[in-house]
Design a protein around this motif. Structure first.
Motif, mmCIF file in Angstrom:
data_model
loop_
_atom_site.group_PDB
_atom_site.id
_atom_site.type_symbol
_atom_site.label_atom_id
_atom_site.label_comp_id
_atom_site.label_asym_id
_atom_site.label_seq_id
_atom_site.Cartn_x
_atom_site.Cartn_y
_atom_site.Cartn_z
ATOM 1 N N ASP A 1 0.832 -1.208 0.000
ATOM 2 C CA ASP A 1 0.000 0.000 0.000
ATOM 3 C C ASP A 1 0.861 1.249 0.000
ATOM 4 O O ASP A 1 0.486 2.283 -0.546
ATOM 5 N N GLU B 1 1.680 5.069 -2.426
ATOM 6 C CA GLU B 1 1.222 6.200 -1.645
ATOM 7 C C GLU B 1 2.323 7.222 -1.456
ATOM 8 O O GLU B 1 2.113 8.429 -1.568
ATOM 9 N N GLN C 1 -4.423 4.972 -4.540
ATOM 10 C CA GLN C 1 -3.037 5.122 -4.989
ATOM 11 C C GLN C 1 -2.620 4.069 -6.005
ATOM 12 O O GLN C 1 -1.580 4.193 -6.620
ATOM 13 N N ASP D 1 -7.359 2.468 5.636
ATOM 14 C CA ASP D 1 -6.722 3.524 4.843
ATOM 15 C C ASP D 1 -7.489 4.826 4.970
ATOM 16 O O ASP D 1 -8.673 4.874 4.684
ATOM 17 N N ARG E 1 -8.460 10.407 1.245
ATOM 18 C CA ARG E 1 -7.565 11.485 0.836
ATOM 19 C C ARG E 1 -8.239 12.834 1.017
ATOM 20 O O ARG E 1 -9.439 12.956 0.916
ATOM 21 N N ARG F 1 -2.818 17.154 -0.795
ATOM 22 C CA ARG F 1 -1.908 16.488 -1.705
ATOM 23 C C ARG F 1 -1.159 17.550 -2.470
ATOM 24 O O ARG F 1 -1.573 18.683 -2.544
#
Lengths: 448, 601, 362
Positions: free
Chosen positions: A287, A291, A320, C180, C183, C188
């Motif tokens: 992962d 990323e 990702q 996870d 985002r 970013r």
């Protein structure tokens, strides 16, 4: 407690040891193989054929492994040793489902039902493989084990299980170290009695290398493995052919399976000028590479490529992983396979979650067919000669979902074909990725 | 107002005692809520669901729900417990109010579970709490509609709590017979495989067929009742005595005690010699593992129990022993393959372990207790990372470890099965026990204990603290390395995943729970903490959760362990003891359950 | 029993006597220094990494170090007051990160996440802080308060038990698989800081940490509660005599430390967006190292120690280990961190900025 009493205790203890050694029949050296009777006997001994060199295994005469007798009404026991927990659970669970469907479809062999007596976890590491295998063979009635998921677990498991005379057949082990290098050289961890219906990574590595060099036109590649036989085997299998084609391996490094911080290897890869990073590892380590790669200066345009260990529903849905390439086994397109998928979806409420369900299905069916062929009746009891079973598996030709399966002398049974796929949109599901095939390579294409 | 006359040794004080305070219902309510949280957690972490597949008594008693309501029982027991007698008050007698307290606690606990069931049936919480599946709801509500289910849950919990409190009302002899009988029934039900194996080994399969539904099946109702009656009667007959076994042993004169110990030891040894033969390979494997952990626990006992240094990286020495043994004996060792026999390799293993012990001990000589713990933890992790690393893979095999370790060979004998390995492991355990005893009463032992109590004072008294620390680590390391070498030989390979910090913590839990500084205690700890999870597959999933809870509970209630060394128990309950000593001057007998001794006058 | 005998504050052995131990420790100092210098020289002179890349590693180290610093605050404050290492603090951090994850997930499904990222982040932070603080207070009440006067080993072992319990409770409740973080688009990409491009998320982490640290420093130095915290850590009995509610102060210490860990948990999601029940273990140990490195009991020291450790850990393997041509040296990152811990505790156990504890209570 006084010193005298302690001395006496020690003496008694030593005495006990000596008595045990002299008196106990089970502790004397035994050279014969498995002796089992119906119902299990506490005095089962295990043959000590634990050396790895080829000769001792192949010079065993027929019948030396003993037999398993199954009384009328008792089931034929097989076991499953797959990675069913943790972040790689898709890999094992997918195959367990394939096995269950195989059992349900087969129904019975020579009047005996088939029982999945063990559903052990191989933890995708050597310790899990060892422990699970030891637990399984403690039951003397288990004929064959379908597993392991991960080659790392397969190394000790194949030793333990084949030393006990049983069969280990895997639907997803791909490391060359378990069979051979496909050039006729036996590998260090090969044991007679081990088979697999998945491809040998010598092919997958060559296919990936050919794709990167010829199709993508990239010549500077960094490889990352995690020390496991599968990942190391695959990066080695990639590096050799890639350099032969004319490319350069700018960095060949390793991380640990539980590593979360990839900045150091990624920085090194960037410093070495990598155009593509090939990282055939598992989750969760897998992962972090895509990323963290974009944040590393110099890796903004780097191409990322993984392998079949990452071809799972939980990985390709990660944002990702968009744009990544994957190598993996070719998904069959036959009607028989479509029927299988339909049955899978009905039974489990979702389409197959990884890539090796059909391979596990085929592995189980190969075992069933072989048992059917060599099993003999002795009165009411079904007798399975374990050496005959090995011989049959080694010589039979079987038409499975994944193709025509025929095992070579080192246990590779697959007719391998590798797909290179790409995940072209974020949050694509595994079916979409598996369907997005860019190139297919067979053994002939690669000259192996 | 009490009348107090001047105390004198000849005339005990006569004080009019006030009535005992009643059971605190507020406290019962609080306990009930805490119990409720515990019950909800047990359900939500999946324990109930996993245990439910296990039938204890066929067909009525699955383990999952039993465990849940056992919690209600336990909290009811706590709520209904008569408070300890205080100075000036009469001792409390349990009455119906205790039952009410227990029922209240149980009911509140059940209410929490009911709330959980209500939430589960209204919302799908599986996005966050993965175990709250419809199957779990089905189990919790007994398949009833929600309203009825909540009433049922609360009612059953209240009854369970009341029964828990009711235990306090029973006469002592009844209590002493009833509870063990129930525990034995439960053990028979949980360990059906083991019992079946035992009966098979003793050629008494008819017992298996009588008591259980089949080999490895659950207890039948008839079987459960039989076991219950047999054990109840046995304890009843034996329960007439006033003193416990331990007290009676200590009361014996010296010569008799020695003889008794010798006979007991001989009997135990003979039983242990037969166990592997009777119980088969799987149980022997479990006992082998327990034996290796016991070996390590005895070693850690010296470092933590005697010398007072909390070593959280103990697994490093275990790993050193395993890898040294593997390198020296296996033909697959990557760097060099002397392929010695393990017997011959043992001295080298000891040297390697001693060196490792020195390497760890020397930097930590000047460190305080807490820092020492963290640093040793760091060393344990460093060892694991190095053994797993690519860098040292040419020596240690990296993530793939070292395989093909040959079987242990003693002269013409080759030990290959788990049953065979039981004996050398047990022999090493005896050696370790001997070392432990010998050191306890030796100069080194006393130096360690002095250092444990107060380092500066010990130094002032002439103890060489540096040598003491180094030697403690070295002895502990050598004992752990024995365990490692045997572990490698028995399993046949060493992999770096086996040398995780959980091993260090498990060994620590063994000696804490069993009793630091006491060999029988440590043996009991190993038995409970290793054998049980391995034999009960359902428990092994939640093994570490239980360890954690067990550590907390033990530290809060019985930090000296279950079978403590007497000195240790005294040290840890010193406050209570000195309080009792002070009270004793006035001629009252205290009713705490600390180990009592004659107070100094 | 006449006049009290005064016990010197130092151990009886004077510092000027040379023992084998001191010789050994000096040898260790020199060896460590030599190893580091030689390796660094080799790495830098080989020119393998460019200046920009070294800078990137530095910034990355600073941002992970900031997270360590926040967690270290909890350790340092609790140690200052109660003199024991709260092993379960790493799990307090992990629980905060878990809460941040679930709240962030929930918000990401709504429009608020995209429309107003700042508000969303704020909500995430508040949720994480509250959860962690509550857990810390609960721990204190259940597991540590009854053991206030027990010998030192006992609460330490209890905290180990608490650590395991929390880890496996979380594993059972939410499952052992890795989570996870969703985002956040504004985070970013990169920011231009003094001419170089640095990932936005890392800058945010560092900035937030600095702000929180300043706030905490002001809280401890300028407010009454802070004063009572300092008083209790100085001398518990005298503070009680002065009318300070010691119990409440200790609870406050745990709560504040927990809240800091909660902030760290939310920030973790920005740097390392993957999380599971075991994610608190390593950061917990590293945070304790950071606390000791900076000087235990010292809040500024925690910040300094955290950032230093983060940088050492990030740059160390590439700087020192690579110089020796060690293959796959990124695997040994944690070895560098632990080695730093050992070195600090051997050679400067009072830390860079010195300890801020009272003298040993007799």
């Amino acid at each position: 407690m006084t010193k005298r009493r302690i001395h006496m205790l020690a003496v008694l203890g030593a005495l006990a040891l000596i008595l045990a050694a002299c008196g106990g029949g089970t502790s004397a050296t035994t050279a014969d193989g498995v002796t089992t009777t119906v119902g299990g006997d506490v005095t089962t001994t295990l043959a000590d054929t634990s050396t790895t060199m080829a000769d001792t295994s192949t010079t065993m005469a027929a019948g030396e492994l003993g037999v398993i007798e199954i009384a009328a009404g008792d089931p034929i026991k097989i076991a499953s040793l797959q990675a069913i927990s943790g972040d790689v659970a898709s890999l094992g669970l997918d195959q367990v489902r394939g096995i269950e469907i195989a059992i349900a479809n087969k129904g019975e062999i020579a009047g005996h039902s088939i029982e999945l007596a063990f559903n052990e976890d191989d933890l995708c590491n050597s310790e899990g493989g060892q422990t699970g295998a030891t637990r399984i063979i403690a039951d003397p009635q288990v004929v064959a084990v379908i597993g392991t998921s991960c080659s790392g677990a397969g190394v000790p498991a194949s030793n333990v299980i084949t030393s006990a005379g049983r069969i280990l057949i895997s639907g997803s082990n791909t490391s060359p170290v378990l069979t051979s290098d496909l050039a006729g050289n036996e590998s260090a961890e090969h044991h007679d009695g081990y088979y697999r219906t998945a491809h040998n990574d010598a092919i997958q590595g060559a296919a990936a290398a050919k794709f990167v060099f010829e199709e993508l036109g990239l010549t500077q590649v960094a490889t990352i493995n995690d020390g496991d036989p599968y990942t190391q085997g695959l990066t080695s299998a990639f590096e050799g052919p890639f350099e032969e084609l004319g490319g350069t391996i700018v960095l060949s490094t390793a991380v640990t399976a539980d590593q979360t911080d990839m900045t150091t290897p990624l920085t090194e890869a960037s410093a070495a000028g990598a155009e593509l990073i090939f990282f055939p590892i598992f989750q969760p380590a897998g992962d972090f590479i895509p990323e963290q790669a974009p944040s590393i200066a110099g890796l903004e345009d780097v191409v990322l490529m993984g392998a079949d260990g990452l071809l799972s529903d939980t990985y390709v849905t990660l944002p990702q992983s968009e744009g990544m390439y994957f190598s993996g086994p070719t998904t069959p397109t036959t009607p028989a396979y479509e029927d299988f998928v339909t049955q899978y979806e009905e039974e489990y409420g979702e389409p197959p979650i990884q890539s090796f369900h059909a391979h596990a299905f085929d592995a189980a069916n190969m075992v069933f067919t072989a048992i059917e062929t060599i099993a003999q009746m002795s009165g009411d009891t079904l007798v399975i000669d374990l050496q005959a079973l090995r011989d049959e598996l080694g010589s039979m030709t079987y038409e499975g979902l994944t193709g025509t399966l025929s095992c070579d002398e080192f246990g590779d049974c697959a007719a391998p074909s590798i797909n290179i796929m790409q995940n072209t949109e974020a949050e694509a599901d595994i079916e979409a990725v598996r369907g997005n095939v860019l190139v297919t390579y067979t053994r002939e294409d690669l000259g192996l | 107002m009490a009348q107090v006359t001047a105390p004198s040794p000849a005339r005990p004080v006569e004080v009019e005692l006030r009535p005992a305070p009643p059971v605190d219902l507020g406290r019962a309510a609080r306990l009930g809520l805490i119990g409720g949280v515990a019950m909800v957690l047990v359900a939500a972490t999946g324990i109930v669901g996993t245990f439910q597949t296990r039938l204890l008594i066929d067909p009525i008693l699955p383990l999952g729900l039993l465990f849940l309501y056992l919690l209600a029982f336990a909290f009811g027991w706590m709520a209904g417990k008569p408070p300890a007698a205080l100075e000036g008050f009469a001792p409390a007698r349990a009455n119906s109010r205790n039952l009410v307290a227990g029922a209240l606690a149980g009911a509140l606990g059940g209410l929490c579970v009911g709330v959980l069931a209500a939430l589960m049936s209204t919302f799908d919480l599986r996005g966050v709490f993965v175990q709250l599946s419809p199957q779990l709801l089905e189990i919790l509500t007994f398949g009833l509609p929600l309203g009825a289910a909540i009433i049922a849950i609360v009612a059953i919990s209240a009854v369970a709590g009341a029964i828990g409190a009711g235990v306090h009302l029973l006469p002592v002899r009844l209590k002493r017979s009833l509870l063990p009988a129930l525990v034995w029934v439960m053990m028979f039900a949980l360990f059906t495989d083991l019992v079946g194996q035992l009966f098979a080994g003793l050629s008494a399969e008819f017992l298996t067929d009588f008591l259980f539904t089949g080999r490895g099946g659950a207890l039948t109702i008839v079987g459960a009742i039989t076991v219950f009656i047999v054990v109840f009667v046995a304890y009843w007959l034996l329960g007439g005595r006033e003193t416990t076994l331990r007290e009676r042993i200590e009361a014996m004169p010296r010569g008799q005690r020695t003889r008794f110990s010798l006979i007991a030891a001989a009997v135990i040894l003979i039983i242990l010699w037969f166990v592997p033969k009777v119980m088969g390979p799987f149980v022997s494997q479990v006992l082998d593992t327990a034996g290796i952990y016991l070996l390590m626990a005895l070693g850690l006992n010296i470092v933590v129990g005697y010398a007072g240094m909390l070593d959280l990286g103990y697994v490093a020495f275990f790993a050193v022993g395993a890898y040294t043994g593997a390198i020296l004996t296996s033909p697959q060792s990557p760097a060099f393959t002397p392929q010695l026999l393990l017997i011959v390799a043992i001295p080298f293993v000891m040297i390697a372990a001693a060196l490792a012990g020195l390497m760890v001990a020397t930097p930590v000589i000047r460190m305080r207790g807490d820092y020492l713990a963290i640093v040793t933890l760091g060393f344990g992790e460093i060892a694991r990372i190095l053994f797993n690393s690519e860098w040292l893979a040419p020596i240690f095999g990296g993530a793939q470890g070292i395989t093909n370790i040959p079987d242990l060979q003693i002269g013409p004998l080759q030990l290959s099965t788990p049953q065979d390995y039981f004996y050398p492991i047990f022999l090493f355990v005896l050696i370790a026990a001997y070392v432990t005893f010998a050191l306890q009463n030796s100069r080194w032992g006393r130096a360690w204990m002095a250092m444990r109590e107060d380092e500066s004072v010990a130094e002032a008294m002439g103890v060489n603290v540096v040598t003491a620390k180094l030697s403690a680590f070295v002895v502990g390391a050598v004992l752990a390395s024995f365990g490692g070498a045997l572990f490698g030989a028995q399993i046949g390979s060493v992999f770096p995943h086996s040398f995780d910090i959980v091993v260090s913590v498990t060994v620590l839990v063994i000696i804490i729970v069993g009793g630091m500084g006491s060999v029988p205690g440590v043996a009991l700890g190993a038995l409970v903490l290793i054998v049980l999870p391995n034999l009960l597959r359902e428990f092994s999933q939640y093994q570490f959760l239980f360890y954690g809870v067990l550590l907390i509970v033990m530290m809060l209630t019985k930090p000296e362990g279950f079978i403590p060394s007497k000195r240790r128990a005294q040290e840890l309950h010193a406050d209570e003891l000195s309080q009792d000593a002070w009270l004793d001057i006035y001629g009252d007998k205290p009713t705490t359950d600390a180990t009592t001794t004659e107070p100094p006058r | 029993m006449s006049e009290a005998i005064s016990v010197p504050a130092r151990p009886i052995r004077s510092a000027s006597r040379v023992t084998p131990v001191t010789i050994f420790l000096w040898g260790l100092r020199i060896a460590a220094l030599a190893v580091i210098l030689y390796g660094s020289y080799q790495s830098i002179s080989s020119g393998r990494l460019s200046g920009a890349q070294w800078r990137d590693l530095l910034i990355f180290g600073a941002s992970t170090g900031s997270v360590f610093a926040l967690i270290a605050l909890g350790y340092t404050m609790v140690y200052g007051v109660l003199r024991f290492i709260n092993f379960a603090h790493g799990e307090v951090f992990m629980v905060g990160a878990m809460m941040a994850f679930y709240v962030a997930n929930g918000l990401a499904a709504t429009s608020l996440w995209i429309a107003s990222p700042f508000v969303s982040l704020l909500i995430v932070f508040v949720a994480a802080m509250t959860t962690s603080a509550s857990l810390a207070v609960l721990l204190e009440r259940i597991a540590y308060r009854p053991l206030r006067n027990a010998p030192r080993l006992i609460p330490l072992i209890t905290s180990i038990g608490a650590s395991f319990t929390i880890q496996y409770l979380v594993s059972g409740l939410v499952g052992p698989s890795t989570k996870d973080f969703p985002r956040m688009e504004p985070l970013r990409g990169t920011i231009n800081v003094a001419g170089s491009l640095i990932p936005t998320s890392r800058v945010v982490v560092i900035v937030v940490t600095v702000i929180v640290m300043i706030a905490l420093y002001l809280f401890v130095e300028r407010t009454r509660t802070g004063k009572s915290m300092r008083a209790v850590s100085e001398d518990q009995e005298t503070a009680a005599l002065m009318g300070i509610d010691v119990n409440r102060t200790i609870v406050t210490v745990f709560a504040v430390g927990g809240a800091m860990a909660g902030v760290a948990g939310a920030l973790w999601g920005l740097v390392f967006p993957s999380l599971n029940y075991f994610s608190g273990f390593l950061p917990g140990i590293k945070a304790f190292t950071a606390a000791v490195l900076g000087g235990i009991g010292n809040i500024l020291g925690a910040m300094l120690g955290g950032v230093s450790l983060g940088v050492v850990e990030s740059v160390g393997p590439s700087l020192v280990l690579a110089g020796y041509d060690i293959p796959a040296f990124s695997q040994l990152k944690d070895v560098v961190a632990y080695a730093a811990l050992v070195m600090v505790l051997i050679f400067r156990p009072t830390g860079i900025l010195g300890e801020r504890l009272s003298r040993d209570r007799t």
